[in-house]
Design a protein around this motif. Structure first.
Motif: not given
Ligand code: NAI
Length: 372
Positions: A309, A280, A254, A307, A311, A128, A124
């Motif tokens: 949470h 996230d 993240t 986004v 990942s 990103s 992720h």
């Protein structure tokens, strides 16, 4: 024995997809197994406020299981009401939702399923980084809206090749991010971590350690945050540290939302000092509708890769952390010792070395565990 599960409500999606294990509908796949052994299981998503189910049932629960995606925040005050609590299990990675110092005072064990979703998160992070650097999201939105206008999109789109990327924290996730970035031929890969990587691991990807965080961020085109949330990392990326980042640099987090100051990040994106921010994790979960990270935007549009949470909760990851949670419970129920890699605190002390640089009574854990 009473086991309290605090998970999110997966609604119709969880009824249709049994592999959505981290939901109150599918209960990590452990409901029947526990009930057959005569244990009581309570699963709830209602976790906020004095009258919540979490507060009601924590009072006599012996085991608390929660995910970082919809965490039951076990503060010192709530812990004081938990008279029977012996172990908190994080179905996933990251146990900052438990007051770890208070858990030590009360001799409560905190364990998590280390490694269960680290590849999911590392993928992720790479995604990103690419979507920010390539200006993907606004370009895609333009297409959905029926438009076709290349110049405003290409104006803020770059190559990842030849950029400097640095990670704050080079543990399981940070290292995997660096490994995955290697084939992109970045100008340099850097890391800041009080625990140095084993020499062979650093050499394998050609990463350079920087001893000061300020020094590292000032050299980076892209910074990725991969350390736990603890006393020393809360609010780490504040206005001052962000001002040391290169103008136009991108920031990906993240790890945990509260590592970044929400308003300072939004201001930096809105002013264009940051080329963009993605992640996230939020400082409050679920994030309120008016959270500044929902609406922040770079002056050239885009620059926002947020986004919910998610990942670390791919279907693959859920299978792994559900299985790992069951194993930790099995060990607990049968009185067997836990895998030290899964222990955050035990017997009144930190076992993990990742929650801040501190003296612990616990023995040295092999550094190899982070990169294996
Ligand atoms: P890890 O324990 O393998 O590595 C963490 C590293 O951070 C360690 O090397 C530690 O020395 C370093 N560190 C701690 N404090 C630091 C500081 N002040 N400055 C620099 N480095 C520091 O943990 P792992 O598996 O890599 O996970 C890291 C974090 O990622 C978790 O604690 C969790 O908060 C987050 N996470 C997020 C997920 C998501 O779904 N978004 C899923 C899994 C983890």
């Amino acid at each position: 024995m009473k086991v309290l599960l605090v998970l999110y409500d997966g609604g119709k999606a969880a009824q249709e997809e049994p592999r959505l294990l981290g939901t109150i509908q599918n209960k990590l796949g452990i409901a029947d197994w526990l009930k057959k052994q005569g244990h009581e299981l309570v699963a709830t998503a209602d976790k906020e406020g004095e009258g919540s189910e979490f507060r009601k049932h924590i009072v006599d629960a012996e085991v608390l299981i929660t995910t970082p995606f919809h965490p039951g925040y076990l503060t010192k005050e709530i812990m004081a009401t938990a008279k029977n609590l012996k172990i908190c299990i994080t179905a996933g990675v990251g146990s900052d939702h438990v007051d770890l110092n208070a858990a030590n005072e009360r001799n409560i064990t905190v364990a998590e399923v280390s490694g269960s979703n680290v590849v999911s998160v590392a993928e992720h992070v790479v995604m990103s980084i690419l979507l920010l650097v390539r200006n993907y999201t606004p370009s895609h939105e333009q297409i959905i809206a029926g438009g076709w206008d290349v110049a405003p999109m290409a104006r803020h789109s770059f190559d990842l090749e030849n950029k400097v990327v640095g990670t704050v924290g080079a543990g399981r996730i940070g290292y995997r991010v660096l490994q995955r970035l290697k084939p992109f031929d970045c100008k340099e890969l850097l890391y800041f971590d009080y625990a140095p990587l084993p020499e062979h691991a650093a050499k394998a990807i050609g990463v350079r350690r920087v001893e000061s965080l300020e020094e590292m961020v000032s050299q980076c085109d892209i910074v990725t945050v991969n350390c736990p949330l603890h006393e020393k990392t809360k609010g780490l990326f504040n206005k001052e540290l962000i001002s040391k980042m290169k103008p136009g640099a991108w920031l990906v987090n993240t790890a945990r939302g509260a590592i970044c100051d929400a308003q300072a990040v939004a201001d930096a994106v809105n002013s264009g000092h940051l080329g963009g921010y993605a992640g996230d994790v939020w400082n409050v979960q679920p994030a309120p509708a008016d959270h500044p990270w929902r609406s922040m935007q770079h002056p050239l549009k885009g620059g926002n890769g947020m986004v919910p949470h998610m990942s670390g909760t791919t279907i693959d990851a859920q299978l792994r952390y559900a299985e790992g949670t069951k194993k930790i419970l099995e060990n607990y129920l049968s009185g067997q010792s836990q895998d030290p890699a899964n222990l955050i605190v035990e017997n009144g002390d930190y076992v993990s070395k990742a929650y801040g640089k501190r003296d612990t009574k616990a023995g040295e854990r092999k550094e190899e565990v982070r990169t294996a």
